[in-house]
Write a protein that holds these residues in place. Structure first.
Motif, short mmCIF file in Angstrom:
data_model
loop_
_atom_site.label_atom_id
_atom_site.label_comp_id
_atom_site.label_asym_id
_atom_site.label_seq_id
_atom_site.Cartn_x
_atom_site.Cartn_y
_atom_site.Cartn_z
N VAL A 13 0.75 -1.13 -0.03
CA VAL A 13 0.13 0.06 0.18
C VAL A 13 0.94 1.14 -0.05
CG1 VAL A 13 -1.83 1.14 1.20
CG2 VAL A 13 -1.48 -1.38 1.22
N SER A 14 0.53 2.25 -0.80
CA SER A 14 1.26 3.38 -0.84
C SER A 14 1.42 4.28 0.54
CB SER A 14 0.91 4.42 -2.08
OG SER A 14 -0.37 4.85 -1.66
N GLY A 15 2.16 5.21 0.72
CA GLY A 15 2.13 5.96 1.98
C GLY A 15 0.99 6.62 2.14
N LYS A 16 0.35 7.31 1.11
CA LYS A 16 -0.90 8.20 1.22
C LYS A 16 -1.92 7.30 1.67
CE LYS A 16 0.32 12.67 -0.31
NZ LYS A 16 -0.42 13.87 0.02
N MET A 17 -2.29 6.10 1.15
CA MET A 17 -3.23 5.19 1.32
C MET A 17 -3.08 4.84 2.67
SD MET A 17 -3.91 3.16 -2.10
CE MET A 17 -5.33 2.31 -1.64
N ARG A 18 -2.08 4.55 3.09
CA ARG A 18 -1.83 4.20 4.54
C ARG A 18 -2.07 5.33 5.51
NH1 ARG A 18 3.36 0.46 6.17
NH2 ARG A 18 2.45 -0.47 3.94
N ASP B 102 -11.22 -6.36 -4.26
CA ASP B 102 -11.19 -4.76 -4.53
C ASP B 102 -10.67 -4.72 -6.13
OD1 ASP B 102 -12.64 -3.98 -2.29
OD2 ASP B 102 -10.91 -3.20 -1.30
N LYS B 103 -10.68 -3.90 -6.57
CA LYS B 103 -10.01 -3.55 -7.94
C LYS B 103 -9.18 -2.31 -7.58
CE LYS B 103 -12.80 -5.72 -10.79
NZ LYS B 103 -12.58 -7.04 -11.12
N VAL B 104 -7.83 -2.24 -7.96
CA VAL B 104 -6.87 -1.21 -7.56
C VAL B 104 -6.24 -1.11 -8.94
CG1 VAL B 104 -6.74 -2.23 -5.31
CG2 VAL B 104 -5.28 -3.06 -7.20
N THR B 105 -5.40 0.17 -8.56
CA THR B 105 -4.38 0.67 -9.86
C THR B 105 -2.88 0.43 -8.96
OG1 THR B 105 -5.89 2.16 -10.49
CG2 THR B 105 -3.60 2.52 -10.79
N VAL B 106 -2.00 -0.30 -9.86
CA VAL B 106 -0.84 -0.45 -9.42
C VAL B 106 0.35 0.00 -10.05
CG1 VAL B 106 0.72 -2.56 -8.84
CG2 VAL B 106 -1.62 -2.83 -8.50
N GLU B 107 1.00 0.44 -9.37
CA GLU B 107 2.35 1.12 -10.37
C GLU B 107 3.47 0.11 -10.18
OE1 GLU B 107 3.90 4.81 -8.48
OE2 GLU B 107 2.34 5.97 -9.71
N MET B 108 4.16 -0.12 -11.35
CA MET B 108 5.45 -1.19 -11.09
C MET B 108 6.84 -0.35 -12.03
SD MET B 108 3.25 -4.71 -12.01
CE MET B 108 4.14 -4.86 -13.47
N LYS C 31 6.92 -6.95 -8.19
CA LYS C 31 6.51 -6.24 -7.07
C LYS C 31 5.73 -4.87 -7.60
CE LYS C 31 10.06 -7.93 -4.11
NZ LYS C 31 11.30 -8.27 -4.32
N GLY C 32 5.00 -4.22 -7.10
CA GLY C 32 4.50 -3.00 -7.06
C GLY C 32 3.87 -2.33 -6.22
N ARG C 33 3.43 -1.04 -6.26
CA ARG C 33 2.90 -0.17 -5.14
C ARG C 33 1.19 -0.09 -5.51
NH1 ARG C 33 5.32 4.78 -6.08
NH2 ARG C 33 7.01 3.83 -5.26
N ILE C 34 0.50 -0.35 -4.59
CA ILE C 34 -0.98 -0.05 -4.89
C ILE C 34 -1.22 1.58 -4.80
CG2 ILE C 34 -3.45 -0.36 -4.30
CD1 ILE C 34 -2.56 -3.16 -3.22
N THR C 35 -1.69 2.30 -5.75
CA THR C 35 -1.95 3.68 -5.56
C THR C 35 -3.39 4.28 -5.50
OG1 THR C 35 -1.74 3.95 -7.95
CG2 THR C 35 0.29 4.06 -6.60
N TYR C 36 -4.31 3.13 -5.85
CA TYR C 36 -5.59 3.85 -5.95
C TYR C 36 -6.61 2.57 -5.79
CZ TYR C 36 -9.73 6.46 -7.29
OH TYR C 36 -10.89 6.92 -7.53
N ARG C 37 -7.78 2.75 -5.06
CA ARG C 37 -8.60 1.77 -4.77
C ARG C 37 -10.02 2.15 -5.72
NH1 ARG C 37 -11.78 0.57 0.54
NH2 ARG C 37 -13.06 2.00 -0.44
#
Length: 94
Positions: free
Chosen positions: A59-64, A74-80, A87-93
Motif C-alpha cells: 500500500v502506498s504511503g498516502k493510502m496508509r 477490490d479493484k486497484v491501480t498498481v504502479e510497477m 512487485k508493485g505499489r497500490i496507488t488507488y482503490r
C-alpha cells in the motif's frame, strides 16, 4: 551513480537548487489495473493484473496515511517499475 558535491569558497553565494545535479531523471512507472486476490501480512497483497500476471504489492504511503482499507476482491491501480515486474505499489482503490 556518482554524485558530485561542490564546496563553495567563503563569501560565495550558493547556486540555485539542482543546478549542479548530475543524476539521471527518474524512469516512468508502469501503471496497470488489477484485482486483489489475497491479503498478506505487513500490508502486502497478492494482485492479479489485467494481463493475468500475479504480483506482490504494498500500500502506498498516502493510502496508509488516510487509512484506506483494501480487501480481497477490490479493484486497484498498481504502479510497477520496469526493472522488477514481480512487485508493485497500490496507488488507488476503485
Amino acid at each position: 551513480m556518482a554524485r558530485y558535491t561542490f564546496r563553495l569558497a567563503a563569501g560565495c553565494r550558493s547556486l540555485p537548487k539542482g543546478e549542479l545535479s548530475t543524476h539521471m531523471p527518474k524512469e516512468e512507472k508502469i501503471t496497470l489495473d488489477g484485482e486483489v486476490t489475497e491479503a498478506l501480512p505487513d500490508a502486502r497483497f497478492r494482485v492479479k493484473l489485467e494481463n493475468d500476471l500475479q504480483i506482490l504489492a504494498y500500500v502506498s504511503g498516502k493510502m496508509r496515511k488516510f487509512f484506506i482499507r483494501i480487501l480481497p476482491g477490490d479493484k486497484v491501480t498498481v504502479e510497477m517499475s520496469a526493472y522488477d515486474m514481480t512487485k508493485g505499489r497500490i496507488t488507488y482503490r476503485h
